[in-house]
Design a protein around this motif. Structure first.
Motif, PDB file in Angstrom:
ATOM      1  N   ASP A 115     -18.566  13.740 -58.171  1.00  0.00           N
ATOM      2  CA  ASP A 115     -17.401  13.196 -58.227  1.00  0.00           C
ATOM      3  C   ASP A 115     -17.351  11.635 -58.003  1.00  0.00           C
ATOM      4  O   ASP A 115     -17.910  11.179 -57.268  1.00  0.00           O
ATOM      5  CB  ASP A 115     -16.681  13.684 -56.965  1.00  0.00           C
ATOM      6  CG  ASP A 115     -15.379  13.471 -57.009  1.00  0.00           C
ATOM      7  OD1 ASP A 115     -15.019  12.403 -57.732  1.00  0.00           O
ATOM      8  OD2 ASP A 115     -14.572  13.887 -56.018  1.00  0.00           O
ATOM      9  N   ARG A 122     -11.467  13.027 -69.373  1.00  0.00           N
ATOM     10  CA  ARG A 122     -11.625  14.247 -68.686  1.00  0.00           C
ATOM     11  C   ARG A 122     -10.850  15.666 -69.099  1.00  0.00           C
ATOM     12  O   ARG A 122     -11.355  16.699 -69.042  1.00  0.00           O
ATOM     13  CB  ARG A 122     -11.407  14.250 -67.102  1.00  0.00           C
ATOM     14  CG  ARG A 122     -11.586  15.430 -66.180  1.00  0.00           C
ATOM     15  CD  ARG A 122     -11.858  15.128 -64.803  1.00  0.00           C
ATOM     16  NE  ARG A 122     -10.847  14.205 -64.234  1.00  0.00           N
ATOM     17  CZ  ARG A 122     -10.721  14.107 -62.589  1.00  0.00           C
ATOM     18  NH1 ARG A 122     -11.321  14.758 -61.868  1.00  0.00           N
ATOM     19  NH2 ARG A 122      -9.649  13.137 -62.332  1.00  0.00           N
ATOM     20  N   ASP A 168     -10.244   7.685 -66.451  1.00  0.00           N
ATOM     21  CA  ASP A 168     -10.384   9.175 -65.861  1.00  0.00           C
ATOM     22  C   ASP A 168     -11.270   9.904 -66.991  1.00  0.00           C
ATOM     23  O   ASP A 168     -10.914  10.852 -67.474  1.00  0.00           O
ATOM     24  CB  ASP A 168      -8.988   9.642 -66.011  1.00  0.00           C
ATOM     25  CG  ASP A 168      -8.910  11.185 -65.283  1.00  0.00           C
ATOM     26  OD1 ASP A 168     -10.008  11.517 -64.560  1.00  0.00           O
ATOM     27  OD2 ASP A 168      -8.010  11.797 -65.420  1.00  0.00           O
ATOM     28  N   THR A 222     -23.310  18.468 -60.377  1.00  0.00           N
ATOM     29  CA  THR A 222     -22.124  17.545 -60.561  1.00  0.00           C
ATOM     30  C   THR A 222     -21.956  16.481 -59.434  1.00  0.00           C
ATOM     31  O   THR A 222     -22.463  16.754 -58.417  1.00  0.00           O
ATOM     32  CB  THR A 222     -20.530  18.485 -60.445  1.00  0.00           C
ATOM     33  OG1 THR A 222     -20.588  19.023 -59.033  1.00  0.00           O
ATOM     34  CG2 THR A 222     -20.814  19.648 -61.448  1.00  0.00           C
ATOM     35  N   THR A 260     -17.487  13.389 -63.107  1.00  0.00           N
ATOM     36  CA  THR A 260     -16.134  13.453 -63.383  1.00  0.00           C
ATOM     37  C   THR A 260     -15.559  12.497 -62.513  1.00  0.00           C
ATOM     38  O   THR A 260     -15.804  11.955 -61.617  1.00  0.00           O
ATOM     39  CB  THR A 260     -15.512  14.687 -63.356  1.00  0.00           C
ATOM     40  OG1 THR A 260     -15.595  15.328 -61.862  1.00  0.00           O
ATOM     41  CG2 THR A 260     -16.037  15.785 -64.270  1.00  0.00           C
ATOM     42  N   ASN A 261     -14.069  12.458 -62.544  1.00  0.00           N
ATOM     43  CA  ASN A 261     -13.306  11.353 -61.762  1.00  0.00           C
ATOM     44  C   ASN A 261     -13.722  10.104 -61.806  1.00  0.00           C
ATOM     45  O   ASN A 261     -14.023   9.498 -60.703  1.00  0.00           O
ATOM     46  CB  ASN A 261     -13.348  11.855 -60.351  1.00  0.00           C
ATOM     47  CG  ASN A 261     -12.231  11.274 -59.501  1.00  0.00           C
ATOM     48  OD1 ASN A 261     -11.206  10.462 -60.003  1.00  0.00           O
ATOM     49  ND2 ASN A 261     -12.203  11.163 -58.261  1.00  0.00           N
ATOM     50  N   GLU A 275     -15.079   9.800 -57.726  1.00  0.00           N
ATOM     51  CA  GLU A 275     -14.270   9.056 -56.814  1.00  0.00           C
ATOM     52  C   GLU A 275     -13.519   7.955 -57.229  1.00  0.00           C
ATOM     53  O   GLU A 275     -13.272   7.022 -56.558  1.00  0.00           O
ATOM     54  CB  GLU A 275     -15.010   8.868 -55.541  1.00  0.00           C
ATOM     55  CG  GLU A 275     -15.849   9.815 -54.657  1.00  0.00           C
ATOM     56  CD  GLU A 275     -16.366   9.451 -53.655  1.00  0.00           C
ATOM     57  OE1 GLU A 275     -16.645   8.298 -53.278  1.00  0.00           O
ATOM     58  OE2 GLU A 275     -16.781  10.545 -52.845  1.00  0.00           O
ATOM     59  N   ALA A 333     -14.993  11.959 -68.291  1.00  0.00           N
ATOM     60  CA  ALA A 333     -16.047  12.667 -67.841  1.00  0.00           C
ATOM     61  C   ALA A 333     -17.467  12.375 -68.828  1.00  0.00           C
ATOM     62  O   ALA A 333     -17.169  12.121 -69.750  1.00  0.00           O
ATOM     63  CB  ALA A 333     -15.696  14.298 -67.766  1.00  0.00           C
TER      64      ALA A 333
END
Length: 409
Positions: A59, A46, A30, A57, A10-11, A61, A32
């Protein structure tokens, strides 16, 4: 009901390279991405992500995620080097003159025949690592420096062995019709007999090659001789690729298009009729700016005509000891833009979506899309344009090979 997945990222901004998504990069900002069993199972904004319980998971960033890069034309396994020929060409000799004097491909043939399988493996490792350090997750490796049964098999087995020890996926191509070996001097048709009657059947029996390639030029083999190789490959159920029109117009591209070849590579001297034939057949144009640069050529492939005709354009290193000893696919992206006039988005497509087509792998990779392999690279950049713009400093922050982590380098 909550879905489960192996990995959830994500992110992140996704440059999917999916042509069904507007924009050159098929960007989903943005985003996922969910992965299960080594394949992408969900990708989208996302905010639209369904309930998902992930075993792991990541991130992102705010970084960019792209498909794993694909180097679809290399000669990565070989013995020796040809630095002295580089100096000769700088002194004014042409590539053809060096080849006809006993240098060129035959120089590497002598070194490759003399090298043990272990020596070839150790020599190939740093080249492969260099490609992987730039985000490459799939590499095509050709033979063609043996020109006899034992050494051609040795090269292909070495390529397969590399795939056993590194996470990168290696696709192998038999290029036995690369040059005329010295023991067959003046007997080119007899050497083609050897290729078709012994080398290719043995390669097929051991399942050592995923395709067959050939060098159709005045310093190599004629269209008629290459057609025999194509016919043999078809009987063995192996797809074909062709080194075509690098040094002069030979008719190789038209021959390749008639055979529904996966790709024609180099193609500096193709005609409008050749472009039309490629567009009709779906044959990919593999552009090799590194060889163009190294040999200081002046005849450029007709990129604008290829683009206008809708011909798929891939980019590759052509990594080899003579005409392009450069193990950097990212540099080829930059050269493709600066020398050939590609856009940064076309350059990235050339080493992902189009490169997968050139290897017959478009159903499994080259695009970030549910159902395809989770070969993905996370880049610490603000825009995908940086991949073709910057060379050297910009490195992957994370690489995934079929959903599995691997460090770059």
């Amino acid at each position: 009901m909550t879905e489960r997945c192996d990995l959830l990222i994500t992110n992140v901004h996704a440059a999917t390279m999916d042509p069904s998504i507007p924009g050159g990069y098929g960007a989903v900002e943005d985003a996922a991405v969910a992965v299960t069993g080594g394949k992408i199972v969900w990708l989208g904004p996302r905010r639209e992500l369904p309930d998902c319980a992930a075993d792991r998971t990541v991130d992102g960033e705010g970084q960019w995620l792209t498909p794993g890069l694909i180097d679809c034309h290399t000669h990565l396994v070989y013995g020796g080097h040809r630095a002295s020929e580089f100096a000769r060409r700088l002194g004014g000799e042409s590539y053809e003159e060096v080849a006809r004097s006993g240098g060129g491909i035959l120089s590497t043939v002598r070194a490759t025949r003399a090298a043990s399988a272990e020596e070839l493996y150790r020599a190939a490792e740093p080249r492969l690592k260099a490609l992987m350090s730039e985000g490459v997750t799939t590499v095509e490796v050709k033979s063609g420096y043996g020109l006899d049964l034992d050494t051609e098999l040795k090269q292909l087995r070495t390529a397969r062995r590399l795939a056993q020890h590194y996470p990168v996926d290696i696709v192998t191509t038999c290029l036995a019709a690369h040059a005329l070996p010295p023991e067959y001097d003046g007997r080119a048709d007899e050497y083609i007999d050897l290729v078709c009657e012994q080398i290719l059947p043995a390669v097929a029996k051991e399942q050592l090659a995923d395709a067959v390639d050939m060098f159709c030029e005045s310093i190599a083999f004629s269209v008629e001789q290459c057609q025999r190789v194509i016919d043999c490959a078809k009987k063995l159920d192996l797809p074909v690729k062709v080194h075509a029109e690098q040094l002069a117009r030979t008719g190789a591209t038209a021959m390749a298009a008639r055979a529904s070849a996966l790709s024609v590579d180099h193609i500096e001297y193709i005609t409008d009729a050749d472009v039309a034939a490629m567009a009709e057949s779906g044959t990919v144009a593999v552009l090799l700016p590194g060889a163009f640069y190294t040999l200081r050529e002046t005849q450029m492939p007709p990129v604008e005509k290829l683009r206008a005709s809708g011909v798929c354009m891939a980019l590759s290193t052509d990594l080899n000891p003579g005409s392009c000893p450069i193990a950097s696919l990212r540099l080829m992206m930059n050269m493709g833009c600066n020398l050939f006039g590609l856009t940064p988005a076309e350059a990235l497509a050339g080493v992902t979506r189009s490169a997968s087509r050139a290897l017959g792998l478009c159903c499994s990779r080259g695009v970030l899309r549910p159902g395809l392999r989770a070969d993905m690279v996370l880049w610490p950049m603000e825009t995908p344009d940086q991949l073709a713009y910057e060379v050297g400093a910009l490195k992957p922050s994370q690489m995934l090979f079929g959903g599995r982590d691997a460090t770059a380098g």
